[in-house]
Design an enzyme around this catalytic site. Structure first.
Site, PDB file in Angstrom:
ATOM      1  CB  THR A 383      -0.866  -0.124   1.272  1.00 54.92           C
ATOM      2  OG1 THR A 383      -1.721  -1.241   1.158  1.00 54.92           O
ATOM      3  CG2 THR A 383      -1.690   0.968   1.486  1.00 54.92           C
ATOM      4  CB  THR A 401      -4.135  -0.200  -0.932  1.00 53.17           C
ATOM      5  OG1 THR A 401      -3.445  -1.539  -1.053  1.00 53.17           O
ATOM      6  CG2 THR A 401      -5.463  -0.346  -0.660  1.00 53.17           C
ATOM      7  CB  ILE A 402      -3.293  -1.806  -6.342  1.00 56.16           C
ATOM      8  CG1 ILE A 402      -1.940  -1.558  -6.326  1.00 56.16           C
ATOM      9  CG2 ILE A 402      -4.196  -0.813  -7.246  1.00 56.16           C
ATOM     10  CD1 ILE A 402      -1.352  -1.588  -7.694  1.00 56.16           C
ATOM     11  CG  ASN A 403      -4.012  -6.316  -1.040  1.00 55.07           C
ATOM     12  OD1 ASN A 403      -3.681  -6.180  -0.056  1.00 55.07           O
ATOM     13  ND2 ASN A 403      -4.509  -7.662  -0.963  1.00 55.07           N
ATOM     14  CG  ASP A 425      -7.067  -6.653   2.382  1.00 52.67           C
ATOM     15  OD1 ASP A 425      -6.126  -7.592   2.537  1.00 52.67           O
ATOM     16  OD2 ASP A 425      -7.116  -5.575   2.285  1.00 52.67           O
ATOM     17  CB  SER A 454      -8.833  -1.562   5.082  1.00 47.97           C
ATOM     18  OG  SER A 454      -7.502  -0.906   4.902  1.00 47.97           O
ATOM     19  N   GLY A 475       1.797  -1.457   4.672  1.00 45.86           N
ATOM     20  CA  GLY A 475       2.513  -2.375   5.482  1.00 45.86           C
ATOM     21  C   GLY A 475       1.397  -3.446   5.929  1.00 45.86           C
ATOM     22  N   GLY A 476       0.165  -3.421   5.163  1.00 43.15           N
ATOM     23  CA  GLY A 476      -0.606  -4.658   5.389  1.00 43.15           C
ATOM     24  C   GLY A 476      -1.212  -4.646   6.877  1.00 43.15           C
TER      25      GLY A 476
HETATM   26  N1  GLY Z   1      -4.757  -3.945   1.483  1.00 43.46           N
HETATM   27  C1  GLY Z   1      -4.158  -3.470   2.847  1.00 43.46           C
HETATM   28  C2  GLY Z   1      -5.359  -3.034   3.682  1.00 43.46           C
HETATM   29  O1  GLY Z   1      -6.320  -2.409   3.078  1.00 43.46           O
HETATM   30  O2  GLY Z   1      -5.142  -2.951   4.641  1.00 43.46           O
END
Ligand code: GLY
Length: 570
Positions: A383, A401-403, A425, A454, A475-476
């Protein structure tokens, strides 16, 4: 006649010249510096790419406000940072205006109408990870273009056409790529070829090298359609047709109706006090603001600053707080437009205190003793975040983000942009009981039109009603703990923003029951915590945090050392 010819020639030369970037802009897309930290007097941008930050600075310098600059930076990142910048994804914007108004805009992707709960399971009911991560079926309906339009309608001051023009120029005339981008494009070449149904600007015969020019003429045309028609230039007409044709060629399910009906939404921000500070962050469908509130509210009960930065007491306390917050996230949180989420109960002080009743200083808890549902966390980390402050007193904190890196690696044929793999997600397999028999992650099950949960945590900190910090990171699942640590590092341990961002980070997410650390994390501290019963795992760098600290008379702008991130301002 002859004079007329020369006048026409001059006009033609002038109009060609006005289309050439270097003449129009104060920056050179072929020769730019990465500035990691600088104190600016009036206005600043910190983003994942120096060119995007320079685009934002130009908009600010010509009188645009922070929201105008944010729109220009979002579009510029879609060109210069294809890894995560996007028009094929989504995100969240947190705004605090000079008049003291706070607002958040949700432009998170949605599940297409043809999506269904078990769409990523095999015949035995087990998740097929590649299906939700790679290729066409992984894409949610993009929200970025609608989000930017809504932000502009609400807060924009310059003409939108001006805000998107720098991105068009960068796509059409090109820019020099960094060594890191070259590596990323080379690493993903096979994936681009495998998942895209048509050739794209990201694939060339030879290897990409630092300073190579990336030209994106299809993307420039798409951006021009958005410039001419607004969001309709993306969600309807030629661009929408190209997206749907791409879906048909690659077995995806996004339809014309999905695109036409997508709407970005204004949400109530998560607002809470932490000691003398007021924190403004993103609510559902992001878990970021709620978890940040839980964690800071628990932390304020302890004399954390006395424990000290990187002491075994402070790290243990923060790990235990993180463990409990992430357990709640797994069970309760999802898109509140679809499921009832007990936000009030989860952030209630009494509840939060009760969560820490079994905390024992200097002794590790076990995640199996902390009740909650099955853990399903965002696993992709590519992201991106940017922070902006203008000279009027407006600030924007935006995470988008595009993940995964380069999303689902599908470049829409003829339209030149990457799609997201945000469907990953969602919980691919909700409702499976965990070892306690609890049903987990039901709240984040796939449903048509629903937004996937998210972790993005764009945040603004106020002191005495005025912006003090603008912060966020990719950072997910580590996003929330990175923002948490950055705030605690500055507000409690007194670190400078640069120290706070660049110090090695740790992360605990309930399950697996390990503390993740960056490889330069102090070994003696690890040994002390291992003695208490904690297990550690080294991992790749955590996040890329962009911070603005608004000090008396200047803005301390910091870009994370972990990437090509750069600041700009004046
Ligand atoms: N794709 C990461 C988030 O939305 O948390």
């Amino acid at each position: 006649m002859r004079n007329t010819f020369y006048i026409l020639l001059l006009l033609l030369l002038f109009s060609c010249g006005s289309n050439t970037q270097n003449k129009e802009t104060a920056y050179d897309p072929y020769d730019y510096q990465i500035i990691k930290q600088h104190n600016f007097r009036k206005a600043a941008v910190s983003s994942a790419h120096p060119l995007a930050s320079l685009v934002g600075k130009e908009i600010l310098a010509k009188g645009g406000n922070a929201i105008d600059a944010a729109i220009a930076v979002q579009y510029a990142l879609a060109v210069v940072y294809p890894n995560a910048g996007n028009i094929g994804g989504g995100g969240f914007m947190v705004v605090h205006t000079k008049d003291g108004e706070s607002a958040t805009i949700d432009f998170r992707e949605k599940a297409p109408a043809a999506a269904f709960r078990d769409m990523y399971l095999d015949s035995e009911g087990n998740p097929i990870d590649t299906k939700s991560r790679d290729g066409h079926l992984a894409a949610g309906v993009p929200g970025t273009v609608k989000g930017m339009e809504l932000a502009h309608e609400m807060f924009g001051s310059l003409d939108f056409k001006e805000l998107i023009q720098p991105a068009i120029d960068l796509a059409e005339h090109g820019f020099a790529i960094t060594a890191r981008e070259a590596r990323g494009l080379n690493r993903n070449k096979k994936d681009f070829q495998k998942y895209s149904t048509e050739p794209s600007a990201f694939v060339k015969e030879s290897k990409w090298e630092e300073q190579d020019t990336l030209l994106q003429s299809d993307l420039a045309s798409t951006l021009r359609r958005i410039q001419d028609q607004g969001a309709k230039g993306f969600y309807e007409g030629e661009t929408a047709d190209l997206i749907v044709q791409e879906m048909e060629r690659g077995g995806g399910i996004i339809s014309l109706e999905d695109l036409k009906s997508y709407e970005a939404v204004v949400r109530d921000p998560v607002v809470f006090d932490y000691k003398d500070y007021q924190i403004i962050s993103m609510g559902l469908p992001s878990s970021g603001g709620i978890l940040l509130q839980q964690m800071l509210r628990q932390l304020e009960e302890y004399p954390i600053s006395e424990y000290g930065f990187q002491s075994k007491e402070s790290v243990q306390l923060m790990v235990e707080i993180e463990r409990r917050a992430y357990a709640d996230r797994a069970l309760y949180l999802g898109d509140a437009d679809f499921v009832d989420v007990p936000v009030e109960a989860l952030t209630n002080k009494e509840y939060l205190l009760s969560r820490m009743e079994d905390f024992t200083p200097l002794k590790a808890s076990k995640s199996e003793d902390i009740e909650a549902g099955e853990v399903l966390l965002p696993t992709k980390e590519e992201t991106t975040h940017f922070s902006i402050a203008d000279e009027l007193g407006n600030v924007v904190s935006l995470t988008t983000t595009i993940n995964g890196a380069y999303g689902n690696r599908v470049v829409v044929g003829g339209a030149g942009f990457l799609l997201n793999n945000e469907m990953d997600d969602f919980s691919a397999k909700p409702g499976s009981p965990n070892k306690f028999g609890l049903l987990g992650a039901e709240a984040n099950a796939i449903e048509p039109g629903k937004r996937m949960l998210s972790a993005m945590t764009p945040t603004v900190v106020l002191k005495d009603g005025k912006p003090l910090m603008v912060v966020g990171t990719p950072g997910g699942s580590t996003i929330i703990t990175s923002v948490f640590q950055t705030l605690v590092n500055v507000l409690e341990f007194g670190l400078s923003p640069a120290e706070a961002v660049n110090s090695p980070k740790f992360h605990h997410q309930w399950k697996p029951d390990v503390i993740y650390v960056e490889k330069d994390y102090p070994k003696t501290l690890i040994a002390e915590l291992e003695e208490m019963g904690y297990e550690f795992k080294e991992r790749i760098p955590i996040g890329r945090t962009e911070v603005l600290m608004l000090e008396e008379g200047y803005i301390n702008a910091v870009a994370d050392k972990r990437g090509d991130d750069g600041v700009a301002g004046y």
